[in-house]
Design a protein around this motif. Structure first.
Motif, PDB file in Angstrom:
ATOM      1  N   LEU A   1     127.832 164.255  34.244  1.00 48.80           N
ATOM      2  CA  LEU A   1     127.209 162.948  34.052  1.00 48.80           C
ATOM      3  C   LEU A   1     127.879 162.192  32.908  1.00 48.80           C
ATOM      4  O   LEU A   1     128.145 160.987  33.007  1.00 48.80           O
ATOM      5  N   SER A   2     128.174 162.895  31.826  1.00 53.52           N
ATOM      6  CA  SER A   2     128.879 162.270  30.713  1.00 53.52           C
ATOM      7  C   SER A   2     130.237 161.752  31.151  1.00 53.52           C
ATOM      8  O   SER A   2     130.638 160.637  30.798  1.00 53.52           O
ATOM      9  N   ASP A   3     130.962 162.536  31.946  1.00 53.88           N
ATOM     10  CA  ASP A   3     132.282 162.137  32.418  1.00 53.88           C
ATOM     11  C   ASP A   3     132.190 160.895  33.313  1.00 53.88           C
ATOM     12  O   ASP A   3     133.064 160.022  33.272  1.00 53.88           O
ATOM     13  N   ALA A   4     131.133 160.795  34.119  1.00 56.52           N
ATOM     14  CA  ALA A   4     130.952 159.620  34.973  1.00 56.52           C
ATOM     15  C   ALA A   4     130.712 158.371  34.130  1.00 56.52           C
ATOM     16  O   ALA A   4     131.217 157.287  34.437  1.00 56.52           O
ATOM     17  N   PHE A   5     129.951 158.515  33.050  1.00 51.58           N
ATOM     18  CA  PHE A   5     129.694 157.385  32.161  1.00 51.58           C
ATOM     19  C   PHE A   5     130.964 156.938  31.440  1.00 51.58           C
ATOM     20  O   PHE A   5     131.095 155.754  31.093  1.00 51.58           O
ATOM     21  N   GLN A   6     131.909 157.869  31.189  1.00 46.44           N
ATOM     22  CA  GLN A   6     133.130 157.503  30.447  1.00 46.44           C
ATOM     23  C   GLN A   6     133.948 156.443  31.169  1.00 46.44           C
ATOM     24  O   GLN A   6     134.758 155.739  30.554  1.00 46.44           O
ATOM     25  N   LYS A   7     133.749 156.283  32.477  1.00 47.03           N
ATOM     26  CA  LYS A   7     134.540 155.343  33.264  1.00 47.03           C
ATOM     27  C   LYS A   7     133.910 153.949  33.321  1.00 47.03           C
ATOM     28  O   LYS A   7     134.392 153.080  34.054  1.00 47.03           O
TER      29      LYS A   7
END
Length: 272
Positions: A204-210
Motif C-alpha cells: 500500500l505504501s508503494d502504491a501511494f509513492q506513485k
C-alpha cells in the motif's frame, strides 16, 4: 502558488520548526495538538537542552507542507500556547540531508496524509495477490543450507495491492515483500500472519509513492499519477500479474527499502 506533496518522508527546507523555551518534558502531546491545527505533521521530537544552556527543552516539529510550517511559525512565535512563558518558534533553514536516498513513508502515515487532503472514504484499496515466496530464493549451494541454524526458518510473503481514487480517476499498484522469522514459542501461523500483514502494508505504501498531491493556494487539491511507463505492476492485468509473480525473479531483496528520517543535527534559524 501550488505546492507539490509526495507520499514520502518530507525533506527539503522550510518544513521543520524549531521550538525553544519549553518548560517541561511532558509537552510532546501538547505540541502535537497545538501545531497539528495548521496541517498534518510528520513528527514531533522533544529533546532536553544542551548542558551548557539553561534548563528546559526544545522540540523539532516537522510538517509535510512548507506552507503549513510557515503559517504555524507566524502564528505561534512568541506565544505561550500551553505554558506560562512564551515560546520561540523558528524555521530550520539548513539541515543535514541525503539527496540520493529515498525515504519511504509507512502506510499509516500515507493514509493520514490522504485522509487529510482528499477526505475520508475518498480512496480504497484491494489486494491483487498475496503469495508465499518462502522458497522462492533457494540457497546458493547445499553447504550453506547445511550450515543454517536449527529453528532459523523464515516466512516470506509478496503482496500486490491496488489503490484507487475514483474522484480523480487514479489507479495505482504497489508491491511489497516482507520476511519474518518463525518464533518457536508462537509457531508458524503467527509468523505467516505477521509476514502477510507487513507485506500488505508495504504494498500500500508503494502504491501511494506513485501519487502526487498538488495543493493550490485556495486549498483545493489535484492528484497526479507518476509512474514509469514500463512498470509491469501497473501495466499488466490481474491474471497476467499473478502468473508473472510465480515464475519471475523480481529482485525481491531490492523492493521497498526501509528508510528513516534524516538527522536534524545541523540547523539555522529564521524568525521571519
Amino acid at each position: 502558488m501550488a505546492e507539490v506533496l509526495e507520499f514520502r518522508v518530507p525533506g527539503g527546507r522550510g518544513r521543520t520548526l524549531l521550538v525553544l523555551g519549553l518548560e517541561t518534558d511532558a509537552a510532546e502531546h501538547a505540541l502535537y495538538l497545538a501545531f497539528s491545527a495548521f496541517g498534518p505533521l510528520y513528527s514531533v521530537r522533544l529533546r532536553p537542552n544542551a548542558p551548557v544552556a539553561q534548563p528546559g527543552h526544545y522540540a523539532l516539529v516537522k510538517y509535510f507542507s512548507a506552507r503549513d510550517a510557515g503559517r504555524a511559525q507566524r502564528a505561534c512565535n512568541q506565544q505561550s500556547l500551553f505554558q506560562k512563558s512564551p515560546l520561540k518558534v523558528c524555521i530550520c533553514t539548513r539541515q543535514r540531508s541525503f539527496p540520493q536516498q529515498t525515504l519511504v513513508l509507512n502506510s499509516h502515515k500515507c493514509q493520514e496524509l490522504a485522509n487529510h487532503y482528499l477526505g475520508f472514504n475518498s480512496w480504497s484499496s484491494r489486494i491483487v495477490t498475496l503469495q508465499d515466496i518462502s522458497g522462492f530464493e533457494e540457497e546458493e549451494n547445499e553447504e550453506e543450507a547445511s550450515r543454517a541454524l536449527p529453528g532459523s526458518q523464515r516466512c516470506k510473503y509478496l503482496c500486490v495491492q491496488e489503490l484507487t481514487i475514483p474522484q480523480h480517476s487514479i489507479c495505482s499498484r504497489g508491491i511489497g515483500v516482507a520476511e519474518v522469522p518463525v518464533d518457536p514459542s508462537q509457531g508458524f501461523i503467527a509468523a505467516m500472519r505477521g509476514a502477510q500483514k507487513l507485506a500488505a502494508q508495504k504494498a500500500l505504501s508503494d502504491a501511494f509513492q506513485k501519487i502526487l498531491l498538488v495543493v493550490l493556494e485556495n486549498g483545493k487539491v489535484a492528484v497526479e499519477f507518476s509512474s514509469p511507463q514500463d512498470d509491469l505492476v501497473d501495466c499488466l492485468a490481474d491474471e497476467e500479474l499473478k502468473g508473472l509473480l510465480q515464475v519471475t525473479d523480481l529482485s525481491l531483496s531490492q523492493l521497498n527499502p526501509e528508510g528513516e528520517e534524516e538527522v536534524l543535527s545541523d540547523f539555522s534559524m529564521d524568525d521571519e
